[in-house]
Design an enzyme around this catalytic site. Sequence first.
Site, PDB file in Angstrom:
ATOM      1  N   HIS A 169       0.858  -1.181   0.000  1.00 48.52           N
ATOM      2  CA  HIS A 169       0.000   0.000   0.000  1.00 48.52           C
ATOM      3  C   HIS A 169       0.901   1.240   0.000  1.00 48.52           C
ATOM      4  O   HIS A 169       1.554   1.534   0.999  1.00 48.52           O
ATOM      5  CB  HIS A 169      -0.912  -0.033   1.228  1.00 48.52           C
ATOM      6  CG  HIS A 169      -1.887  -1.176   1.188  1.00 48.52           C
ATOM      7  ND1 HIS A 169      -2.245  -1.898   2.286  1.00 48.52           N
ATOM      8  CD2 HIS A 169      -2.543  -1.715   0.139  1.00 48.52           C
ATOM      9  CE1 HIS A 169      -3.109  -2.840   1.918  1.00 48.52           C
ATOM     10  NE2 HIS A 169      -3.301  -2.749   0.630  1.00 48.52           N
ATOM     11  N   GLU A 338       1.992  -4.281  11.246  1.00 51.58           N
ATOM     12  CA  GLU A 338       1.329  -2.984  11.077  1.00 51.58           C
ATOM     13  C   GLU A 338       1.963  -1.955  12.014  1.00 51.58           C
ATOM     14  O   GLU A 338       2.197  -2.231  13.193  1.00 51.58           O
ATOM     15  CB  GLU A 338      -0.163  -3.104  11.416  1.00 51.58           C
ATOM     16  CG  GLU A 338      -0.945  -4.043  10.509  1.00 51.58           C
ATOM     17  CD  GLU A 338      -1.342  -3.425   9.172  1.00 51.58           C
ATOM     18  OE1 GLU A 338      -1.064  -2.225   8.964  1.00 51.58           O
ATOM     19  OE2 GLU A 338      -1.913  -4.160   8.343  1.00 51.58           O
TER      20      GLU A 338
END
Length: 375
Positions: A169, A338
């Site tokens: 991303h 993350e």
Amino acid sequence: MSISIFSAFDGGNIEVVDASQAQHIRLNIRPDAGERHFQWFYYQVCDAAGLDLVMTIENAGKTSFAEAFKDYQAVASHDHVHWFRVPTQFDGQKLVIEHTPEADIVYYAFFEPYGHARHMALLAEAGASDAVSIESLCATPDGHAHSLITATESTLDDPTVIWITARQHPGEPMAEWWIEGFLDRLLDASDPVSRQLLSRCVFYIVPNMCIDGSIRGHLRCNATGANLNREWAEPSPERSPEVFYVREKMVETGIDIALDIHGDEALPYNFFAGAEGTASWDEKKQADFDRLKNILADLSPDFQTEFGYEIDPPNSSDLRKCTDYLSETFDCLAVTLEMPFKDAANSPVPDTGWDGMRSAQFGRAMVDALWAYIR
Ligand code: ZN
């Protein structure tokens, strides 16, 4: 002199609706290719030194993870090196950033950017190591090199194969900052832990899976509008060559450990997500996952194991996602890491929040964690 706002540069993204009054600047975030996703913003304001700017991003409430703007502070920089947080408010619809620049040029962004020039410098620096070779797996749809770093000094017949992919991303630049710290430590010839790791393992590292989206200023998608972390089950050379050619290489090398590095817009924590929903998930996979997680938590106060995503129930996997696909296909330990856009709430630094340098430090800690895990 009137205020000017620009974003026609590497990673830039903003549309100016009206910049005629400092206290009523109206902006929109431009959607990624494919029009489905947007949230990354990054722009330059000129000729506004000393003015009390009130900048409203009017379509913030329609972004991909709009709720994540709650308790979020935008980042700003005068020198494009040091980034700090500025007062930001979100009412569910509009994101309002208030700041009085001290210089004629000031930058604002969703997170400290990691630009393409720095990406190329990272490749050059890694390539200077005797342990490293670099290959271009393909040309991206926009015509950039899709680069894979291989790092090893192993002469073993069966070294541990570790794949690390980052920034599927593109609007999650903390992932590439993490890679920079990880590589800096791994390739430090004076570091005994790194030397041991390189003698026992082969590392395959893709520092930026979505170069085109990064340069275009996208949040989630590549130049064809593909969300690469939904392409793993059936990537195509046309739509998602970034995944197609990495996956092809993975078949050649096999995988023992796979780390996929991301940023999470909402949660103020560093955390792991696993492949618990996959059909082949078992006690051994759970134990391996927990072991690496607990080792990292012991080594890095920025990491924690209490907060994260809800764990996928059994047999609910989405094999379009990298971690699920790799765990299932290669029968390996596969982890999504993350990092926050906001701050690490268990280890906060309010002036900067989570940033590039902290991401890099966290990357360095993973070198110790992998050493402790494999020995
Ligand atoms: Zn992500």
